[in-house]
Enzyme design. Structure first.
Site, PDB file in Angstrom:
ATOM      1  N   ARG A  14       0.825  -1.213   0.000  1.00 19.77           N
ATOM      2  CA  ARG A  14       0.000   0.000   0.000  1.00 19.77           C
ATOM      3  C   ARG A  14       0.856   1.259   0.000  1.00 19.77           C
ATOM      4  O   ARG A  14       0.535   2.224   0.681  1.00 19.77           O
ATOM      5  CB  ARG A  14      -0.890   0.005   1.256  1.00 19.77           C
ATOM      6  CG  ARG A  14      -2.320  -0.349   0.977  1.00 19.77           C
ATOM      7  CD  ARG A  14      -3.012  -0.773   2.250  1.00 19.77           C
ATOM      8  NE  ARG A  14      -4.391  -0.373   2.290  1.00 19.77           N
ATOM      9  CZ  ARG A  14      -5.323  -0.982   2.997  1.00 19.77           C
ATOM     10  NH1 ARG A  14      -5.005  -2.034   3.713  1.00 19.77           N
ATOM     11  NH2 ARG A  14      -6.552  -0.538   3.003  1.00 19.77           N
ATOM     12  N   GLU A  55      -4.881   3.629   0.069  1.00 15.40           N
ATOM     13  CA  GLU A  55      -3.540   3.621   0.660  1.00 15.40           C
ATOM     14  C   GLU A  55      -3.279   4.693   1.694  1.00 15.40           C
ATOM     15  O   GLU A  55      -2.343   4.564   2.485  1.00 15.40           O
ATOM     16  CB  GLU A  55      -2.514   3.692  -0.465  1.00 15.40           C
ATOM     17  CG  GLU A  55      -2.547   2.361  -1.187  1.00 15.40           C
ATOM     18  CD  GLU A  55      -1.697   2.312  -2.403  1.00 15.40           C
ATOM     19  OE1 GLU A  55      -1.158   1.247  -2.714  1.00 15.40           O
ATOM     20  OE2 GLU A  55      -1.574   3.355  -3.053  1.00 15.40           O
TER      21      GLU A  55
END
Lengths: 290, 785, 159
Positions: free
Chosen positions: B369, B739
């Site tokens: 991420r 993210e």
């Protein structure tokens, strides 16, 4: 993820199991909870040619108080220990069972298996050392009672002979004004201890410490009984000063290594810190609190 | 763009329950490991125990005698088909199977194919490899020293272990500012090597049909089309007879973007034997050989005025890439989007330099991420800003507020060339401060400090950059990072939507349906969203870097609008009015001023197949490839409160407030879930995760016993807040949330622990912030025993 | 004795299979019986994705041999729904967004079922300790806790 091939037996009696152990010698391994053995087999770190599964043997799963002892049979699961109504009298055992691995593992892992493996990272060894327990082995020649202080010989090596099976552990039923505690620090729930301390004390009528047991987890090549620390408490009141002194001695008794969990000096300091916390908690329980 | 719609429609802004749940809660997901074919074979790797060694000999003779073993493939066999080396996404080459030497522990050395998985592993045990150990390079700094062993002896022109040197910003202008700045602080950090570890490991089932020439590859892939094209370029497969199918994926987090040797070998095995071949790696293999994340050693400097105005940023980073440069970055961006490191601040001058180096470790770098190195960038600026605050004896909140890019300054051109689309940093910060009760906490901290108790408050005000990306500058191996959406409206008014992205848990089957529901007035329950099968899905670059909502979401909205344009003509025809007399109101066409005269999309759809205006092409479907004009810039402020146990060095995250702004929110329930998950990952990184090696290159955390994932017990409770600052260039104003939580959270936690100890003179603790690291500091400061 | 015939009751139905001694229970379920709802997430008994109920107790099926389950009763995720009606825990996971990629979900739900059986009204802390043997990467656990609380309330009402 796949062990090597092996032969599997599920004997119906202890005698049959012992017979198989004798027959297959070094190739045979006992399977009870299996949560130390099977993971090692899956990674092929352990490759026994023969597994002797004792889970079907009747009569080995009793938890009962009898003759001044709590008898815990070979097949008593950690979860059963946690759930047993008797366990309230043994807070040290309760504390310990709760912090072993996770709920699923505790449904299979056995108290006796936790001892038989001889791993200083397991939790019950220190606890049983603090409780002055007796280990009962069964072999071809019958029953043999081994005091816990003689049971742990070396890393992953116990006093059990290759053809003996650990049948039962007996914990002396503590007298009144007793208390115990197990304090463990770990990197996360389910891990082995960075360090852990088991304490069991009994106070006399004056409130002084009549008996003290202190066991240390995962800070040496084998489970450690902190004898000097224990001796330093006997006959004395439990004050900040005496507790601190015992803690200091317990820290001296350990022999930790630096590993992926923590540096050795941290572990040693934690033995000191946790001994103090465990003693204080045990004291509160002995005096009637929680 | 209105974000309100009726609940029945299930449009944008509704917390629609997920379509995908039905199969998962019944255990009927279809993950790669669940796929079985008759006659299927199984593959497993022989892996190197050494980090750097010559391979003298591989003896497969015993392995070939193991029951069930069909073949043992080594680099020699692959070389005959020129498959022993393959290109990486980063433009390097990677050994598919080690040839003359191994370069990291656990590197693939041979591939055993057998009739069962157990037998394949028996075969692996029986392969005998003779190694001759070579000196190991583990320390990335030592890797660049004179006399260090050169690792990539396979590359003719490689004279050192340096992979590349990359710069952004203006070094000369920045140095000038630093020379005359009244205040300069420097913060050294190591963002440690970690691993994304999704719950499902990587794997594939390759199924070549010799009779038809068709090759189907079921793969844990976050980017099926890109993978198919790569297979064609690398292995000579033809795209029109190769089908890559990413079925249900059990978590990606960037782990399933690179091409791993296992995919290649399973495919080769299937091509050679004509039998399906399944390769599923074990967890140990996943942790030890697949794409790691981070491992950035940085020195971050801030130049400032005495009253706290940041004047310039200077960053030097050493990036440890492992044995091959296999990181998944857009091709022109070897350090990804790292130059976003000016963060949320209005900084006049900046210069960023990254040196990347080979070491004897598994390859990777871009994963977990990270939005292409944005996690690293956000971490260093948020840590440096706190260091500056301490130096100036300023409250870290006040320093941030003083330097935030102001709302009026957007779109904002940063000193490293990014044009931030929109933001309101002051507002997000204020919401976070109010939610956490900041003033009261500082008061509590002062009181506790007086008593010797250790409590800390950590802030992280991040801006991140997602949605790769505009075709002009962004491609993966040359493949432009635009994305397609195909929408078909069926005669009876229901719809099929197909996308080139691929969910690994992000609820695309629900959220993209919601976009279409909003645009076309078709209830979301009448829309199916399909992804992952290259035979049917329009081309796309996959899901990672939070790009699905910005890029595929844009494509979806615009595809829907194109359909609506045609639908309007049909509606006008049916209502016998001109197009100009129609308006789109309450999710249907209505004649202006004549409320009774309406046509729903369903009615139009039927007409598209039965009663189309003369001269018009029939049907109601389209495919739209969206080239985003820019990235999107989600942002937020996170605040962590920690309490340290002085006896053990352990600390608890008492509170964690996360205020996120990712523009328009499609599904608030899904939005929150994404944040919870990302925060948990950031927490894990900050407190317990690392992939460490000893001097011999032996991995110390190669299983879940020692590579730690927090349980529900350690994981804090998250308090979420939300502001909405739409993206002005995105068709529905959405920016993408996936993210942000992993980007913003580690700094909040580290800042909190450092804050708790700052009065003792502590300025940094590198992650993972473990109890013994804290205790070590307390000991040095005379507080611990 | 390295090949065995095991007879196990799974989700109420009896199954027999020929297995090796070394066949793990999870492989019996997945490979032999094609009950692929039980997942494999690790190789060190750490993750809990393989959790099933063995005679009502939550266990990690990757750490038992199939032969050990002979004669016993197992519940997998496929056995949670009864008569076409989803179990309260399944409804609650969907209702409360307690899953994202779905990989840990079967094991997580079975641990939850075992927990709620022992403790029908658990506190948040008790829930978190009760699922300490199940790892999740996607959800951050918060909605899983909510889902289990929701299921507990539903089950108390007879749902």
């Amino acid at each position: 993820m796949y062990p090597r091939q092996f032969e599997y037996f599920a004997p119906a009696s202890l005698a049959e199991a012992i017979g198989l152990m004798k027959k297959h010698g070094e190739e045979a391994k006992v399977l009870s909870g299996g949560h130390s053995l099977v993971p090692m087999m899956k990674l092929r770190f352990a490759t026994p040619g023969c597994i002797v599964d004792i889970n079907n043997i009747p009569g080995l799963n009793k938890i009962e108080e009898k003759g001044g002892f709590l008898h815990i049979g070979a097949l008593v699961r950690e979860a059963e220990l946690e759930e047993s109504p008797i366990i309230a009298k043994y807070p040290l055992l309760m504390d310990t069972a709760r912090v072993i691995a996770d709920p699923q593992v505790r449904n299979r892992a056995t108290v006796c298996g936790n001892l038989a493996h001889g791993d200083p990272a397991n939790d019950h060894p220190a606890t049983m050392l603090a409780l002055d327990a007796l280990v009962v082995a069964e072999g071809p020649k019958g029953e043999r009672v081994i005091p816990i202080k003689d049971f742990f010989v070396d890393t992953l090596t116990t006093a059990l002979k290759p053809d003996e099976i650990l049948k039962e552990v007996r914990v002396p039923t503590p007298p009144a004004k007793s208390g115990g505690a197990y304090v463990k620090i770990e990197r996360k729930v389910g891990d082995f201890a960075i360090a852990a301390v088991a304490v069991q004390i009994t106070l006399d009528a004056k409130g002084n410490c009549a008996k003290a047991g202190i066991g240390l987890t995962n800070v040496g090549p084998k489970p450690i009984k902190a004898s000097a620390a224990e001796a330093a408490l006997v006959g004395k009141p439990l004050t900040d000063a005496t507790i601190a002194d015992a803690a200091r001695l317990a820290a001296q008794a350990c022999d930790p290594v630096t590993d992926v969990r923590a540096p050795a000096d941290y572990k040693r300091s934690m033995v000191r810190e946790l001994t103090q916390r465990a003693l204080k908690r045990a004291q509160a329980r002995a005096e009637g609190g929680k | 763009m209105s974000a309100t719609t009726s609940k029945e429609m299930g449009g944008v802004g509704q917390s629609v329950k997920r379509k995908e749940d039905a199969r998962f809660i019944q255990g009927k997901g279809n993950y790669v490991e669940d796929i079985y074919f008759p006659g299927m074979t199984y593959g497993a790797f022989v892996r190197s125990p050494y980090a750097h060694a010559k391979i003298k000999k591989i003896d497969s003779s015993k392995a070939m005698k193991v029951p069930g073993v069909l073949a043992v493939v080594t680099a020699k066999e692959l070389a005959a088909h020129k498959l022993d080396w393959m290109p990486t996404i980063a433009g390097d080459t990677q050994a598919v199977l080690a040839g003359d030497k191994v370069l990291f522990q656990s590197q693939e050395v041979a591939f055993v194919v057998a009739t069962s998985q157990a037998q394949a592993l028996d075969g692996v045990e029986a392969v005998e490899v003779d190694y001759e150990e070579l000196p190991v390079v583990i320390d990335p700094f030592k890797a660049l020293e004179k006399g260090a062993p050169i690792l990539r002896t396979d590359k003719k022109d490689q004279k050192s272990n340096l992979i590349f040197h990359w710069e952004a910003g203006d070094a000369a202008a920045t140095d000038k500012v630093f020379k005359s700045a009244p205040v300069v602080v420097s913060q050294k950090t190591h963002y440690q090597r970690v691993h994304p570890a999704p719950m499902e490991t990587c794997g594939c089932v390759a199924n070549h049909n010799p009779a038809t020439g068709q090759t189907d590859i079921y793969m844990t892939s976050q980017a099926p089309h890109a993978h198919r094209t790569v297979f064609a370029l690398v292995a000579g497969l033809k795209e029109h007879t190769t089908r890559v199918i990413a079925p249900d994926i059990g978590g990606g987090f960037g782990n399933k973007v690179p091409v791993y040797p296992g995919y290649v070998l399973a495919t080769v095995a299937s091509l050679l034997t004509g039998l399906p071949c399944k390769w599923i790696e074990s967890r140990s293999e996943n942790l030890q050989s697949t794409g790691f994340a981070r491992d950035y050693h940085s020195v971050t400097e801030l130049a400032a005025s005495k009253d706290g105005k940041i004047l310039a940023l200077r960053v030097k980073t050493l990036a440890d890439h492992g044995a091959f440069n296999a990181q998944a970055n857009p091709s022109k961006w070897p350090a990804g989007l790292f130059s976003i490191c000016t963060g949320s601040y209005d900084i006049g001058a900046a210069s960023v330099a990254v040196d990347a180096v080979y070491t004897n470790k598994a390859p990777g770098g871009v994963a977990y991420r990270c939005s292409f190195r944005v996690t690293e960038a956000s971490y260093i600026i948020e840590r440096a800003v706190d260091t500056l605050a301490r130096e100036l004896k300023m409250d870290p909140v006040e320093l941030r507020q003083k330097n935030f890019i102001k709302k009026e300054q957007f779109p904002y051109k940063s000193a490293t060339g990014w044009e931030y689309d929109s933001g309101d940093y002051h507002r997000a910060m204020q919401v976070a401060l109010d939610k956490v009760g900041y003033a009261a906490l500082r008061k509590e901290q002062a009181e506790k400090r007086a008593k010797g108790e250790l409590m800390g408050i950590g802030i992280s005000s991040f801006t991140e950059i997602v949605g790769a990306g505009p075709r002009k500058d962004f491609d993966i191996l040359g493949l432009s990072m635009n994305d397609g959406c195909e929408i078909r409206i069926h005669p009876t008014g229901t719809a099929t939507v197909r996308l080139g992205v691929k969910s690994q848990g992000q609820a695309h089957e629900t959220t993209f349906g919601q976009i279409v529901a909003e645009e076309l007035g078709i209830p979301v329950d009448n829309i199916v969203v399909e992804e992952g099968d290259t035979a049917t899905a329009p081309y796309g670059l996959g899901t990672y870097g939070s790009r699905s909502t910005p890029v595929a979401g844009g494509a979806t909205a615009l595809a829907a609008r194109r359909i609506r344009e045609k639908a309007k003509k049909i509606a006008a025809f049916l209502l016998e009015v001109s197009e100009n007399d129609l308006e789109w109101k309450d999710h249907r066409f209505e004649v202006k001023g004549a409320p009774g005269k309406t046509k729903t999309m369903a009615e139009v759809a039927f007409a598209a197949y039965t009663n189309v205006p003369p001269g018009m092409e029939g049907g109601l479907e389209t495919t739209y490839y969206y080239d985003p004009p820019n990235f999107t810039f989600p942002f937020g402020t996170y605040i962590a409160v920690v309490d340290i146990d002085k006896g053990t060095g352990e600390f608890k995250v008492r509170r964690f407030v996360a205020v996120d702004d990712a523009g328009t929110v499609i599904n608030p329930m899904v939005f929150e879930g994404q944040i919870h998950g990302g925060l948990a990952e950031g927490f894990a990184i900050a407190t317990m995760q690392e992939i460490r090696f000893d001097e011999g290159g032996n991995i110390q955390n190669g299983t879940f016993m020692d590579y730690l994932l927090p349980t529900a017990v350690e994981t804090p409770h998250w308090e979420l807040g939300n502001t909405v600052t739409p993206s002005p260039h995105h068709p529905i104003g959405a920016k993408g949330i996936g993210e942000s939580p992993n980007v913003g959270s580690p700094a909040a936690i580290v800042n909190a622990v450092v804050d708790a100890l700052s009065h003792l003179g502590v300025t940094n603790i590198d992650m993972p912030v473990t109890p013994w690291k804290v205790w070590q500091i307390l000991k040095e400061k005379g507080i611990a025993q | 004795m390295s090949k065995h015939t095991v007879t196990v009751t799974i989700n109420g139905a009896q199954h027999s299979a020929e297995v090796d001694s070394r066949t793990l229970l999870v492989h019996l379920l997945r490979d032999h019986l094609r009950l692929t709802g039980t997942h494999v997430g690790c190789d060190t008994t750490s993750c809990g994705a393989c959790t099933v109920l063995l005679d009502g107790r939550a266990v990690k099926s990757c750490t038992l041999f199939a032969v050990q389950a002979s004669g016993k009763s197992i519940t997998t995720v496929e056995g949670l729904a009864q008569g076409g009606k989803l179990h309260a825990i399944q409804d609650s996971f969907k209702e409360c967004h307690g899953l994202q990629c779905g990989f840990c979900t079967p094991g997580m739900m079975l641990s939850a079922v075992a927990l709620l059986k022992k403790n029908p009204k658990p506190t948040e802390e008790e829930i978190r300790w009760g699922i300490a043997g199940n790892l999740c990467r996607c959800t951050g656990y918060q909605n899983i806790v909510k889902a289990i609380q929701h299921a507990g309330e539903k089950m108390a009402k007879g749902g």
